[in-house]
Design a protein around this motif. Structure first.
Motif, PDB file in Angstrom:
ATOM      1  N   ILE A  21      78.276 -24.539 -20.334  1.00 37.79           N
ATOM      2  CA  ILE A  21      77.329 -25.530 -20.832  1.00 37.79           C
ATOM      3  C   ILE A  21      76.169 -24.825 -21.533  1.00 37.79           C
ATOM      4  O   ILE A  21      75.429 -24.062 -20.915  1.00 37.79           O
ATOM      5  N   PRO A  22      75.997 -25.077 -22.846  1.00 35.73           N
ATOM      6  CA  PRO A  22      74.822 -24.517 -23.535  1.00 35.73           C
ATOM      7  C   PRO A  22      73.557 -25.185 -23.013  1.00 35.73           C
ATOM      8  O   PRO A  22      73.553 -26.376 -22.674  1.00 35.73           O
ATOM      9  N   CYS A  23      72.476 -24.417 -22.951  1.00 42.14           N
ATOM     10  CA  CYS A  23      71.241 -24.919 -22.326  1.00 42.14           C
ATOM     11  C   CYS A  23      70.055 -24.812 -23.275  1.00 42.14           C
ATOM     12  O   CYS A  23      70.026 -23.960 -24.172  1.00 42.14           O
ATOM     13  N   GLU A  24      69.071 -25.645 -23.043  1.00 39.23           N
ATOM     14  CA  GLU A  24      67.852 -25.622 -23.838  1.00 39.23           C
ATOM     15  C   GLU A  24      67.107 -24.299 -23.736  1.00 39.23           C
ATOM     16  O   GLU A  24      66.278 -23.974 -24.592  1.00 39.23           O
ATOM     17  N   GLU A  28      73.866 -19.849 -22.119  1.00 39.70           N
ATOM     18  CA  GLU A  28      74.992 -20.688 -21.733  1.00 39.70           C
ATOM     19  C   GLU A  28      75.224 -20.516 -20.241  1.00 39.70           C
ATOM     20  O   GLU A  28      75.281 -19.398 -19.742  1.00 39.70           O
ATOM     21  N   HIS A  29      75.323 -21.617 -19.519  1.00 38.65           N
ATOM     22  CA  HIS A  29      75.498 -21.559 -18.076  1.00 38.65           C
ATOM     23  C   HIS A  29      76.942 -21.892 -17.702  1.00 38.65           C
ATOM     24  O   HIS A  29      77.585 -22.725 -18.333  1.00 38.65           O
ATOM     25  N   TYR A 265      73.617 -20.326 -12.078  1.00 40.79           N
ATOM     26  CA  TYR A 265      73.345 -20.494 -13.511  1.00 40.79           C
ATOM     27  C   TYR A 265      72.477 -19.361 -14.054  1.00 40.79           C
ATOM     28  O   TYR A 265      72.658 -18.936 -15.198  1.00 40.79           O
ATOM     29  N   VAL A 266      71.510 -18.899 -13.272  1.00 40.54           N
ATOM     30  CA  VAL A 266      70.599 -17.863 -13.775  1.00 40.54           C
ATOM     31  C   VAL A 266      70.904 -16.484 -13.182  1.00 40.54           C
ATOM     32  O   VAL A 266      70.176 -15.528 -13.417  1.00 40.54           O
ATOM     33  N   ASN A 267      71.997 -16.418 -12.396  1.00 39.19           N
ATOM     34  CA  ASN A 267      72.461 -15.158 -11.816  1.00 39.19           C
ATOM     35  C   ASN A 267      71.443 -14.483 -10.891  1.00 39.19           C
ATOM     36  O   ASN A 267      71.430 -13.266 -10.750  1.00 39.19           O
ATOM     37  N   ASN A 268      70.592 -15.277 -10.283  1.00 35.17           N
ATOM     38  CA  ASN A 268      69.709 -14.779  -9.231  1.00 35.17           C
ATOM     39  C   ASN A 268      69.213 -15.975  -8.424  1.00 35.17           C
ATOM     40  O   ASN A 268      69.524 -17.127  -8.749  1.00 35.17           O
TER      41      ASN A 268
END
Length: 456
Positions: A21-24, A28-29, A265-268
């Motif tokens: 999913i592309p994100c604002e 991309e998540h 999604y943010v890898n942390n």
């Protein structure tokens, strides 16, 4: 579809997973989980899921408590389908510690025929199974027995290695199944732990924005909104926690999974873990070293969230002498700091010192740069601190649910709390308000604030 803060509030949990999913935020998540199943009676789908993944020899992972709650039922469901399963059970009389011994027991239970892992439980069993899944390449699923923590779909496992609480990369489960009929029968302390873990996101999200201001750290508004919405759903149904309503318990489980998705999604763990977790991790290590039975993770986080609320509300009135802070930074005594680490961390000190040397966290030059950034953005930081939930707000939520409100209520003594305020920032490299207090030379002042607060 593009992920935006506005879109997040309209999305069902399965809309977040299984696709890119592309994100604002410009990234991309992706969440490598196939599906989440939450509802009444959904445990009856276990055998169908095993068949869907073409498993012939699954390994069920449980402890002596979760086996009685749901493990034996999972066995019976597989028997009815003629599945050749194997079960490994941890015999426990207290909460299982995810250390080298526990990992060894599980890896020895995996044989050449094992083709699927089914963790029946929450917390530690989830972390162990995800870790072994990552090491062996064997896919897994989670059958949750309590809505007690947010790590179900986190891409790290919280393990205790060389006496130090450590986040280790792992493989995500393909399926997470949460049968509300089972979840709402969990011990009260586990349900309250899940709520505490959710409430901890309040301060974690503020800490994340704090580091964005001071360190230009990457921040994703849409991902933060996933956590914020999940917190609010729990708060909106808080009075149903005591009565174990389907809605309240389902929302806690849903929220814990959503914040896990946000972390992946943010890898942390930024969307779910901040200063409240650092304090909690220190308490956990001290209990372990003293041979005390571990407190549930979320129980500690609920309590430390109240403390961090007090820290933030106090900071809104702070008047900082930035020249004095810079002067103190120039006089930093590495040897004295190392002695404090050894004294206050005990067995975990070697790991802390190794990590500090690796990430250069004691760089005087970097500290001065941060102080200058704080000075130049002080109005923004004060405004952010005013957005944080106050101690009274968090206390009210926890009180309505019947949760403990002070560390002493669960056996955490004043010395551990005091020491955690002084040194818990070293548990992780991640920057929080505890680090900012240290940069500004305010740690001892705020330690006294918390010392006095917990006595009330």
């Amino acid at each position: 579809m593009k992920l935006t803060s506005e879109a997040v509030s309209k999305m069902e949990i399965n809309d977040f997973i299984g696709k890119r999913i592309p994100c604002e935020c410009g990234r991309e998540h992706y969440m490598n989980v196939d599906k989440v199943i939450i509802g009444n009676g959904v445990i009856n789908q276990v055998a169908d899921i095993v068949e869907e993944y073409k498993s012939k020899h699954p390994l069920i992972v449980a402890d002596s408590h979760t086996y009685k709650v749901a493990g034996s039922l999972v066995e019976n469901l597989l028997k009815q389908k003629g599945v050749d399963y194997k079960t490994v059970i941890y015999t426990v009389d207290r909460d299982l510690v995810p250390d080298e011994q526990a990992m060894g027991k599980l890896i020895l239970a995996v044989d050449n025929s094992t083709d699927f892992l089914i963790a029946v439980g929450s917390g530690v069993l989830n972390d162990l199974t995800k870790y072994i899944s990552g090491r062996t390449g064997i896919r897994s699923m989670i059958v949750a027995t309590a809505p007690s923590m947010d790590g179900f779909v986190s891409d790290t496992s919280a393990l205790t290695i060389d006496n130090l609480k450590t986040s280790v990369p792992c493989a995500l489960p393909k399926v997470v199944l949460g049968d509300v009929d089972i979840l709402k029968k969990a011990p009260e302390r586990m349900i309250l732990a899940g709520l505490g873990d959710m409430i901890g996101k309040c301060s974690a999200l503020v800490d994340w924005q704090l580091s964005r201001i001071i360190n230009d750290e990457y921040y994703c508004p849409a991902t933060a909104k996933i956590s914020a919405d999940a917190i609010q759903k729990c708060i909106d149904n808080i009075d149903g926690v005591k009565t174990r309503s389907d809605a309240a318990i389902g929302n806690i489980m849903d929220g814990l999974l959503r914040t896990g998705i946000a972390m992946s999604y943010v890898n942390n763990s930024r969307p779910a873990s901040g200063s409240e977790h650092h304090l909690s991790h220190y308490w956990e290590m001290m209990f372990l070293f003293q041979g005390k039975e571990a407190l549930l993770h979320g129980t500690k986080v609920g309590l430390t969230s109240i403390l961090v609320g007090k820290i933030y509300e106090t900071f809104t009135q702070e008047k900082v002498d930035f020249a004095a802070a810079i002067d103190a930074a120039k006089k930093f005594d590495e040897a004295e700091w190392e002695q404090d680490i050894k004294r206050l961390y005990g067995k975990a000190a070697p790991g802390i010192l190794r990590n500090a040397a690796k990430d250069k966290r004691n760089s005087v030059e970097n500290r001065i740069k941060r102080i200058e950034k704080i000075r130049d953005n002080f109005d923004k930081i004060i405004a952010l601190a005013k957005m944080a939930k106050t101690a009274a707000f968090i206390e009210n939520i926890m009180k309505r649910a019947g949760a403990p409100l002070r560390p002493q209520d669960v056996g955490v003594d004043e010395t551990i709390v005091h020491n955690s305020m002084m040194i818990a920032k070293e548990v992780r490299q991640r920057y929080t308000i505890l680090n900012m207090l240290s940069d500004l030379g305010l740690t001892e002042k705020y330690t006294k604030v918390i010392d006095d607060f917990i006595k009330k």
